[in-house]
Design a protein around this motif. Structure first.
Motif, PDB file in Angstrom:
ATOM      1  N   ILE A   1       1.009  -1.230   0.066  1.00 52.55           N
ATOM      2  CA  ILE A   1      -0.108   0.033  -0.032  1.00 52.55           C
ATOM      3  C   ILE A   1       0.860   1.383  -0.059  1.00 52.55           C
ATOM      4  O   ILE A   1       1.912   1.175   0.629  1.00 52.55           O
ATOM      5  N   MET A   2       0.493   2.214  -0.786  1.00 54.23           N
ATOM      6  CA  MET A   2       1.387   3.475  -1.000  1.00 54.23           C
ATOM      7  C   MET A   2       0.317   4.446  -0.371  1.00 54.23           C
ATOM      8  O   MET A   2      -0.750   4.743  -0.751  1.00 54.23           O
ATOM      9  N   PHE A   3       1.106   5.376   0.569  1.00 52.65           N
ATOM     10  CA  PHE A   3       0.253   6.709   1.049  1.00 52.65           C
ATOM     11  C   PHE A   3       0.911   7.913   0.400  1.00 52.65           C
ATOM     12  O   PHE A   3       2.062   7.980   0.673  1.00 52.65           O
ATOM     13  N   PRO A   4       0.242   8.727  -0.147  1.00 51.37           N
ATOM     14  CA  PRO A   4       0.566  10.051  -0.671  1.00 51.37           C
ATOM     15  C   PRO A   4       0.658  11.081   0.389  1.00 51.37           C
ATOM     16  O   PRO A   4       0.011  10.948   1.530  1.00 51.37           O
ATOM     17  N   MET A   5       1.643  11.964  -0.044  1.00 55.27           N
ATOM     18  CA  MET A   5       2.097  13.254   0.556  1.00 55.27           C
ATOM     19  C   MET A   5       2.137  12.963   2.155  1.00 55.27           C
ATOM     20  O   MET A   5       1.534  13.569   2.794  1.00 55.27           O
ATOM     21  N   ILE A   6       3.104  12.153   2.565  1.00 52.39           N
ATOM     22  CA  ILE A   6       3.443  12.160   3.922  1.00 52.39           C
ATOM     23  C   ILE A   6       4.724  13.060   4.213  1.00 52.39           C
ATOM     24  O   ILE A   6       5.736  13.282   3.494  1.00 52.39           O
ATOM     25  N   GLU A   7       4.469  14.050   5.253  1.00 48.39           N
ATOM     26  CA  GLU A   7       5.109  15.095   5.322  1.00 48.39           C
ATOM     27  C   GLU A   7       5.881  15.110   6.945  1.00 48.39           C
ATOM     28  O   GLU A   7       6.666  15.832   7.130  1.00 48.39           O
TER      29      GLU A   7
ATOM     30  N   ILE B   1       4.498  -1.480   3.318  1.00 50.54           N
ATOM     31  CA  ILE B   1       3.930  -0.008   3.656  1.00 50.54           C
ATOM     32  C   ILE B   1       4.948   0.925   2.957  1.00 50.54           C
ATOM     33  O   ILE B   1       5.995   1.109   3.379  1.00 50.54           O
ATOM     34  N   MET B   2       4.294   1.659   2.002  1.00 52.74           N
ATOM     35  CA  MET B   2       5.291   2.704   1.394  1.00 52.74           C
ATOM     36  C   MET B   2       4.688   4.088   1.459  1.00 52.74           C
ATOM     37  O   MET B   2       3.440   4.311   1.597  1.00 52.74           O
ATOM     38  N   CYS B   3       5.544   5.090   2.127  1.00 49.52           N
ATOM     39  CA  CYS B   3       5.077   6.336   2.316  1.00 49.52           C
ATOM     40  C   CYS B   3       5.856   7.318   1.310  1.00 49.52           C
ATOM     41  O   CYS B   3       7.015   7.152   1.048  1.00 49.52           O
ATOM     42  N   GLN B   4       5.042   8.246   0.587  1.00 53.02           N
ATOM     43  CA  GLN B   4       5.139   9.316  -0.558  1.00 53.02           C
ATOM     44  C   GLN B   4       5.931  10.512   0.242  1.00 53.02           C
ATOM     45  O   GLN B   4       5.266  11.110   1.049  1.00 53.02           O
ATOM     46  N   ILE B   5       7.106  10.733  -0.058  1.00 52.78           N
ATOM     47  CA  ILE B   5       7.835  12.005   0.152  1.00 52.78           C
ATOM     48  C   ILE B   5       7.780  12.938  -1.125  1.00 52.78           C
ATOM     49  O   ILE B   5       8.651  12.668  -1.980  1.00 52.78           O
TER      50      ILE B   5
ATOM     51  N   GLU C   1       8.434  19.753   0.130  1.00 53.30           N
ATOM     52  CA  GLU C   1       9.669  20.357   0.773  1.00 53.30           C
ATOM     53  C   GLU C   1       9.470  19.944   2.364  1.00 53.30           C
ATOM     54  O   GLU C   1      10.507  19.749   2.853  1.00 53.30           O
ATOM     55  N   GLU C   2       8.372  20.028   2.903  1.00 49.34           N
ATOM     56  CA  GLU C   2       8.025  19.708   4.445  1.00 49.34           C
ATOM     57  C   GLU C   2       8.470  18.215   4.302  1.00 49.34           C
ATOM     58  O   GLU C   2       8.792  17.989   5.453  1.00 49.34           O
ATOM     59  N   GLY C   3       8.111  17.391   3.610  1.00 48.62           N
ATOM     60  CA  GLY C   3       8.289  15.947   3.665  1.00 48.62           C
ATOM     61  C   GLY C   3       9.811  15.534   3.696  1.00 48.62           C
ATOM     62  O   GLY C   3      10.461  14.991   4.513  1.00 48.62           O
ATOM     63  N   VAL C   4      10.657  16.466   2.896  1.00 48.45           N
ATOM     64  CA  VAL C   4      12.093  16.179   2.700  1.00 48.45           C
ATOM     65  C   VAL C   4      12.486  16.778   4.118  1.00 48.45           C
ATOM     66  O   VAL C   4      13.586  16.194   4.750  1.00 48.45           O
TER      67      VAL C   4
ATOM     68  N   PRO D   1       8.772  13.542  -7.190  1.00 50.33           N
ATOM     69  CA  PRO D   1       9.502  14.822  -7.825  1.00 50.33           C
ATOM     70  C   PRO D   1       8.701  15.862  -8.449  1.00 50.33           C
ATOM     71  O   PRO D   1       8.789  16.973  -8.393  1.00 50.33           O
ATOM     72  N   ARG D   2       7.506  15.316  -8.970  1.00 50.56           N
ATOM     73  CA  ARG D   2       6.566  16.412  -9.473  1.00 50.56           C
ATOM     74  C   ARG D   2       5.840  17.178  -8.472  1.00 50.56           C
ATOM     75  O   ARG D   2       5.918  18.528  -8.509  1.00 50.56           O
ATOM     76  N   ASP D   3       5.096  16.658  -7.442  1.00 47.67           N
ATOM     77  CA  ASP D   3       4.944  17.361  -6.459  1.00 47.67           C
ATOM     78  C   ASP D   3       5.633  18.240  -5.570  1.00 47.67           C
ATOM     79  O   ASP D   3       5.410  19.166  -5.139  1.00 47.67           O
ATOM     80  N   LEU D   4       6.876  17.612  -5.452  1.00 50.49           N
ATOM     81  CA  LEU D   4       8.043  18.345  -4.945  1.00 50.49           C
ATOM     82  C   LEU D   4       8.280  19.622  -5.468  1.00 50.49           C
ATOM     83  O   LEU D   4       8.430  20.696  -4.745  1.00 50.49           O
TER      84      LEU D   4
END
Length: 234
Positions: free
Chosen positions: A64-70, A118-122, A125-128, A147-150
């Motif tokens: 499962i992949m969770f988007p926009m983990i900050e 379990i995958m979390c997307q970074i 800028e806040e996530g980084v 990278p695109r949302d970043l």
């Protein structure tokens, strides 16, 4: 298309419920097709929330992949949504859902945590900025870079190859790799793009690399076909 992609030799297929028109029923159809063709599925949910996670996991994906983990807290929440009480917050219907083979898998409750990636997307800028807190979360297996949302979070939506975007990508990549996945850290995943070919990502230490997506592949194929037809008839 999911079935064809599986037969083509991809190790895993990302079934995306975050973008596009597909929902739970369409995701289930894709998961069944991928499994029948001998590959694995990672299901991306629309949001980091308990309700979507519960619906997604009941379908029985391999990951499962969770988007926009900050933040580390957001990553910890994501993991908790994948665990039954008292270890988490996942709703209990394991005797009647596909994830447990509708109750036929007698070892399910003993093994279900070991069989889910379990995958979390970074992808901001806040996530980084909080990458070390994110990779430190127990049970979070893999960081997926976005990278695109970043680039959008930096005000550079139309310039994902910008040096500032690349610099933040390297910062996050270095932190994830340094966490050492073999000793409790996280694996690093990313998508091949015009700026980063698969070989580039591999050389930078990525453990999982996602290739092309279905819509651009099909779009290119039909555009090329139309061009070929027009040239042949001119």
């Amino acid at each position: 298309m999911a079935e064809i992609a599986s037969y083509a030799g991809y190790d895993f297929i990302v079934v995306d419920m975050e973008h596009g028109a597909g929902g739970v029923r369409e995701a289930l159809t894709c998961i069944r097709a991928v499994e029948a063709a001998g590959s694995s599925t990672v299901l991306r949910v629309p949001d980091n929330c308990q309700a979507w996670t519960k619906k997604a996991l009941d379908l029985g994906p391999d990951g499962i992949m969770f988007p926009m983990i900050e933040t580390g807290k957001a990553a910890s929440d994501a993991v908790s949504y994948c665990r039954y009480r008292p270890d988490g917050l996942r709703g209990c219907a394991y005797s009647i859902v596909r994830d447990s083979k509708f109750g036929f898998d007698e070892e399910y409750l003993r093994n279900y945590t070991d069989q889910l990636l379990i995958m979390c997307q970074i992808e901001s800028e806040e996530g980084v900025k909080n990458v070390k807190d994110i990779v430190a979360v127990d049970g979070m297996d893999c960081v997926m870079m976005g990278p695109r949302d970043l680039s959008a979070s930096l005000g550079l939506l139309h310039d994902p190859g910008n040096a500032k975007v690349k610099s933040l990508m390297r910062t996050a990549e270095t932190a994830v790799i340094a966490s050492d996945p073999e000793n409790g850290g996280a694996y690093l995943a990313g998508m091949a793009t015009a700026q980063d070919k698969p070989v580039d990502l591999r050389l930078r230490g990525y453990h999982m690399i996602i290739g092309a997506t279905d819509v651009p592949l099909f779009k290119k194929a039909v555009v090329d076909d139309v061009k070929s037809f027009k040239l042949g008839c001119s």
